[in-house]
Scaffold this motif. Structure first.
Motif, PDB file in Angstrom:
ATOM      1  N   GLY A   1      -3.154   9.286   1.844  1.00 56.01           N
ATOM      2  CA  GLY A   1      -3.954   8.069   1.940  1.00 56.01           C
ATOM      3  C   GLY A   1      -5.180   8.166   1.066  1.00 56.01           C
ATOM      4  N   THR A   2      -6.149   7.301   1.344  1.00 55.48           N
ATOM      5  CA  THR A   2      -7.343   7.237   0.518  1.00 55.48           C
ATOM      6  C   THR A   2      -8.542   7.844   1.237  1.00 55.48           C
ATOM      7  N   SER A   3      -9.614   8.007   0.491  1.00 58.13           N
ATOM      8  CA  SER A   3     -10.884   8.430   1.071  1.00 58.13           C
ATOM      9  C   SER A   3     -11.456   7.294   1.931  1.00 58.13           C
ATOM     10  N   GLY A   4     -12.604   7.561   2.543  1.00 56.76           N
ATOM     11  CA  GLY A   4     -13.198   6.553   3.413  1.00 56.76           C
ATOM     12  C   GLY A   4     -14.694   6.416   3.246  1.00 56.76           C
ATOM     13  N   ALA A   5     -15.182   6.620   2.028  1.00 56.79           N
ATOM     14  CA  ALA A   5     -16.629   6.559   1.811  1.00 56.79           C
ATOM     15  C   ALA A   5     -17.160   5.140   1.872  1.00 56.79           C
ATOM     16  N   ALA A   6     -16.331   4.167   1.513  1.00 54.72           N
ATOM     17  CA  ALA A   6     -16.745   2.763   1.520  1.00 54.72           C
ATOM     18  C   ALA A   6     -15.573   1.923   2.004  1.00 54.72           C
ATOM     19  N   ARG A   7     -15.872   0.712   2.404  1.00 57.21           N
ATOM     20  CA  ARG A   7     -14.817  -0.149   2.929  1.00 57.21           C
ATOM     21  C   ARG A   7     -13.686  -0.270   1.906  1.00 57.21           C
ATOM     22  N   CYS A   8     -12.456  -0.056   2.393  1.00 60.19           N
ATOM     23  CA  CYS A   8     -11.250  -0.153   1.550  1.00 60.19           C
ATOM     24  C   CYS A   8     -11.348   0.760   0.336  1.00 60.19           C
ATOM     25  N   ASP A   9     -11.889   1.962   0.564  1.00 64.13           N
ATOM     26  CA  ASP A   9     -11.990   2.962  -0.498  1.00 64.13           C
ATOM     27  C   ASP A   9     -10.609   3.140  -1.136  1.00 64.13           C
ATOM     28  N   ARG A  10     -10.561   3.126  -2.450  1.00 67.72           N
ATOM     29  CA  ARG A  10      -9.278   3.205  -3.148  1.00 67.72           C
ATOM     30  C   ARG A  10      -9.003   4.581  -3.743  1.00 67.72           C
ATOM     31  N   ARG A  11      -9.933   5.509  -3.616  1.00 67.44           N
ATOM     32  CA  ARG A  11      -9.767   6.827  -4.220  1.00 67.44           C
ATOM     33  C   ARG A  11      -8.897   7.729  -3.345  1.00 67.44           C
ATOM     34  N   VAL A  12      -7.974   8.454  -3.967  1.00 62.50           N
ATOM     35  CA  VAL A  12      -7.217   9.494  -3.287  1.00 62.50           C
ATOM     36  C   VAL A  12      -7.944  10.811  -3.508  1.00 62.50           C
ATOM     37  N   PRO A  13      -8.352  11.501  -2.459  1.00 63.98           N
ATOM     38  CA  PRO A  13      -9.153  12.714  -2.636  1.00 63.98           C
ATOM     39  C   PRO A  13      -8.403  13.773  -3.444  1.00 63.98           C
ATOM     40  N   SER A  14      -9.077  14.362  -4.397  1.00 65.90           N
ATOM     41  CA  SER A  14      -8.490  15.434  -5.189  1.00 65.90           C
ATOM     42  C   SER A  14      -8.268  16.656  -4.308  1.00 65.90           C
ATOM     43  N   GLY A  15      -7.082  17.232  -4.422  1.00 67.05           N
ATOM     44  CA  GLY A  15      -6.777  18.434  -3.658  1.00 67.05           C
ATOM     45  C   GLY A  15      -6.366  18.187  -2.230  1.00 67.05           C
ATOM     46  N   ALA A  16      -6.331  16.937  -1.784  1.00 68.66           N
ATOM     47  CA  ALA A  16      -5.948  16.649  -0.394  1.00 68.66           C
ATOM     48  C   ALA A  16      -4.488  17.005  -0.172  1.00 68.66           C
ATOM     49  N   PRO A  17      -4.156  17.565   0.999  1.00 69.98           N
ATOM     50  CA  PRO A  17      -2.757  17.902   1.265  1.00 69.98           C
ATOM     51  C   PRO A  17      -1.916  16.656   1.485  1.00 69.98           C
ATOM     52  N   VAL A  18      -0.614  16.812   1.348  1.00 71.70           N
ATOM     53  CA  VAL A  18       0.343  15.754   1.666  1.00 71.70           C
ATOM     54  C   VAL A  18       0.790  15.936   3.115  1.00 71.70           C
ATOM     55  N   ALA A  19       0.676  14.888   3.904  1.00 72.89           N
ATOM     56  CA  ALA A  19       1.106  14.932   5.301  1.00 72.89           C
ATOM     57  C   ALA A  19       2.594  14.640   5.403  1.00 72.89           C
ATOM     58  N   THR A  20       3.264  15.363   6.270  1.00 70.20           N
ATOM     59  CA  THR A  20       4.703  15.192   6.447  1.00 70.20           C
ATOM     60  C   THR A  20       5.047  13.772   6.868  1.00 70.20           C
TER      61      THR A  20
ATOM     62  N   PHE B   1       0.830  -1.199   0.000  1.00 71.69           N
ATOM     63  CA  PHE B   1       0.000   0.000   0.000  1.00 71.69           C
ATOM     64  C   PHE B   1       0.869   1.255   0.000  1.00 71.69           C
ATOM     65  N   VAL B   2       1.895   1.287   0.856  1.00 76.60           N
ATOM     66  CA  VAL B   2       2.761   2.464   0.904  1.00 76.60           C
ATOM     67  C   VAL B   2       3.384   2.712  -0.470  1.00 76.60           C
ATOM     68  N   ARG B   3       3.887   1.681  -1.102  1.00 75.69           N
ATOM     69  CA  ARG B   3       4.505   1.843  -2.423  1.00 75.69           C
ATOM     70  C   ARG B   3       3.499   2.341  -3.449  1.00 75.69           C
ATOM     71  N   ALA B   4       2.253   1.880  -3.338  1.00 75.09           N
ATOM     72  CA  ALA B   4       1.216   2.317  -4.271  1.00 75.09           C
ATOM     73  C   ALA B   4       0.852   3.787  -4.090  1.00 75.09           C
ATOM     74  N   MET B   5       1.143   4.337  -2.921  1.00 75.52           N
ATOM     75  CA  MET B   5       0.798   5.729  -2.651  1.00 75.52           C
ATOM     76  C   MET B   5       1.814   6.711  -3.209  1.00 75.52           C
ATOM     77  N   TYR B   6       2.982   6.233  -3.645  1.00 69.11           N
ATOM     78  CA  TYR B   6       3.938   7.170  -4.235  1.00 69.11           C
ATOM     79  C   TYR B   6       3.392   7.659  -5.584  1.00 69.11           C
ATOM     80  N   GLY B   7       3.321   8.974  -5.728  1.00 71.18           N
ATOM     81  CA  GLY B   7       2.830   9.573  -6.965  1.00 71.18           C
ATOM     82  C   GLY B   7       1.344   9.406  -7.194  1.00 71.18           C
ATOM     83  N   ARG B   8       0.607   8.926  -6.189  1.00 71.59           N
ATOM     84  CA  ARG B   8      -0.822   8.627  -6.360  1.00 71.59           C
ATOM     85  C   ARG B   8      -1.667   9.897  -6.394  1.00 71.59           C
ATOM     86  N   SER B   9      -1.199  10.943  -5.732  1.00 72.11           N
ATOM     87  CA  SER B   9      -1.951  12.194  -5.722  1.00 72.11           C
ATOM     88  C   SER B   9      -1.682  12.945  -7.012  1.00 72.11           C
ATOM     89  N   GLU B  10      -2.747  13.337  -7.697  1.00 73.10           N
ATOM     90  CA  GLU B  10      -2.581  14.051  -8.964  1.00 73.10           C
ATOM     91  C   GLU B  10      -1.963  15.430  -8.759  1.00 73.10           C
TER      92      GLU B  10
END
Length: 493
Positions: free
Chosen positions: A257-276, A239-248
């Motif tokens: 990380g991903t959204s949480g609208a449904a179990r194991c939501d796979r969408r990365v929210p548009s415009g979400a900040p990057v956490a340190t 999962f961590v490796r899949a998150m590299y470059g995942r944010s547009e």
């Protein structure tokens, strides 16, 4: 002799007359004293220190309440902070202090003692934060009226398990390793995602959250590796490796990380900040072994953000510098350097700065010259700035605050970051860190100094909380500490 880092302090403009702890042992004694004297409840350290640092001279927008000024129900004793403190005590060679914290956490995990282990492991995990618990000497399971934050986070519980595993290895006490494995087993049962991203969801019952956090999966990756759970290690690392470059919006960093609208939501929210911590802790854990990813993520993170036309911080980079306008030890006000909490944040947050500095050292030791050019002026210069700033804060305040910026919560709500006292360091995620001494910022600083206190020292990977300890984590099944904790609680009652 003075550390080599100190010779660069004047060039960096960090000291400006502010005191700095002069060497590794002196610095670590300050960390020891701050943690040892921290108020406790039921064996757990309070998040905020009691020493008043002040919020500034701006009237009602600068008045900081006492650390527990809203009453005991709002006095935080966080699982994560106590886990980091316990790991520091283990690495400092003070296992008895770590054991006090862990034995209290055992009672929260196993409220019915050995009977709580229904089959393959425990089914009670730790809440994010507990309030003041009066005369109680340990936790007693999930008592709703004692919770400040009742959410059960995968990451906080993974950190608790890391603390149990480090203690088990150092003391060669297998029961504490059993506790660590029980926690990991509970996370796996409740939070595993079997889609192409893999990983584990971030929040568990009784109020589950379906999002997946990069930082939390880095925690679980390190825990699984430490405990020899290859499948959980594969899941979390994938999962961590899949998150590299995942944010547009941030193609050269790890998405939060991903959204949480449904179990194991796979969408990365548009415009979400990057956490340190999504970036630096992923690097510290080696959850993504790709050198190019590590160097590019560092290069992005160590950009210094600017200000937009409205005076708000821009979203490029995580590096920042703050002037401590409220330091009263001299006419000059020190300029301190570190990381903000996210790409939407404002102001240095010192807990994430200490862990980021360790991650920078770790990447530098692994990738050498390839990583040195990741930062303007060189990676080593950024490491030096952060470490000097943290040591200066230890010398100034006898501990490390979460933020040096003045102002209170109402000032933060006003959103005027261009004011001298903006209301602490804004995370950009919906809350600020105010100007209080902080247990986890201080404990992380201690771990950093154990890892490398000065650039002339060798790196000691044993102090990395994500690294396998030098002694093996015991593998045998043992429940003696559960029985002992239950007996001690019964005697106290």
């Amino acid at each position: 002799p003075p550390p080599a880092d100190v010779g660069a302090a004047a060039t960096l403009g960090l000291l400006d007359g502010a005191p700095m702890c002069p060497n590794k042992e002196a610095c670590l004694r300050i960390v020891d004293a701050m943690l040892d004297l921290q108020p406790r409840s039921a064996g757990l350290l309070q998040e905020r220190g009691e020493k008043a640092l002040g919020g500034g001279p701006c009237g009602e927008l600068c008045e900081l309440p006492q650390p527990c000024g809203r009453g005991p129900d709002e006095c935080r004793h966080d699982t994560y902070e106590n886990a980091v403190a316990a790991i520091y005590y283990v690495k400092r060679g003070r296992r008895a202090e770590a054991k006090k914290i862990l034995d209290s956490l055992i009672r929260g995990l196993y409220p019915r003692g050995i009977q709580s282990r229904e089959g393959a492991g425990n089914f009670t995990l730790l809440a994010a934060s507990y309030g003041s618990m009066g005369a109680k000497t340990t936790l007693s399971g999930r008592e709703e009226d004692l919770l400040v934050d009742g959410n059960v986070d995968s990451g906080a519980n993974a950190w608790a398990a890391l603390a149990f595993a480090h203690y088990a290895a150092a003391a060669q006490e297998p029961c504490y390793a059993t506790v660590a494995r029980d926690i990991l087993g509970s996370i796996r049962r409740q939070a595993t995602c079997d889609d192409e991203l893999g990983g584990f969801m971030g929040r568990l019952s009784p109020d589950p959250g379906f999002f997946r956090s990069t930082e939390q999966n880095a925690d679980i990756f390190a825990l699984a590796r430490m405990l020899g759970d290859a499948e959980a290690e594969r899941q979390a690392g994938g999962f961590v490796r899949a998150m590299y470059g995942r944010s547009e919006d941030y193609r050269e960093s790890f998405a939060t990380g991903t959204s949480g609208a449904a179990r194991c939501d796979r969408r990365v929210p548009s415009g979400a900040p990057v956490a340190t911590d999504a970036n630096f802790l992923s690097l510290l854990a080696d959850a993504d072994p790709d050198k190019d990813h590590a160097v590019r993520a560092l290069k992005f993170a160590l950009l210094t953000h600017g200000l937009d036309g409205r005076g708000r911080p821009t979203t490029e980079g995580l590096w920042a510098r703050d002037v401590d306008h409220l330091w009263g030890g001299g006419s000059a006000k020190p300029t301190l350097a570190g990381t903000r909490f996210s790409t939407r944040g404002h102001g240095v947050q010192w807990e994430v700065t200490a862990s980021a500095a360790m991650a920078m050292l770790h990447v530098s030791s692994r990738h050498g010259e390839a990583s040195e050019n990741a930062a303007a002026g060189g990676l080593r210069s950024k490491i030096r700035e952060a470490r000097l700033s943290l040591r200066t804060l230890l010398g100034m305040y006898g501990g490390v605050p979460a933020s040096v910026l003045g102002g209170n919560y109402q000032a933060w709500e006003a959103g005027k970051v261009d004011r001298p006292f903006p209301g602490g360091s804004d995370t950009g995620l919906g809350w600020p860190y105010l100007r209080y001494l902080d247990a986890s910022a201080t404990a992380w600083t201690g771990l950093l100094l154990l890892y490398q206190a000065d650039e002339k020292d060798a790196i000691d990977e044993e102090a990395n909380p994500f690294a396998r300890p030098s002694l093996p984590v015991p593998g045998s099944e043992d429940t003696s500490c559960l029985r002992a904790a239950a007996a001690a609680a019964a005697a106290a009652a």
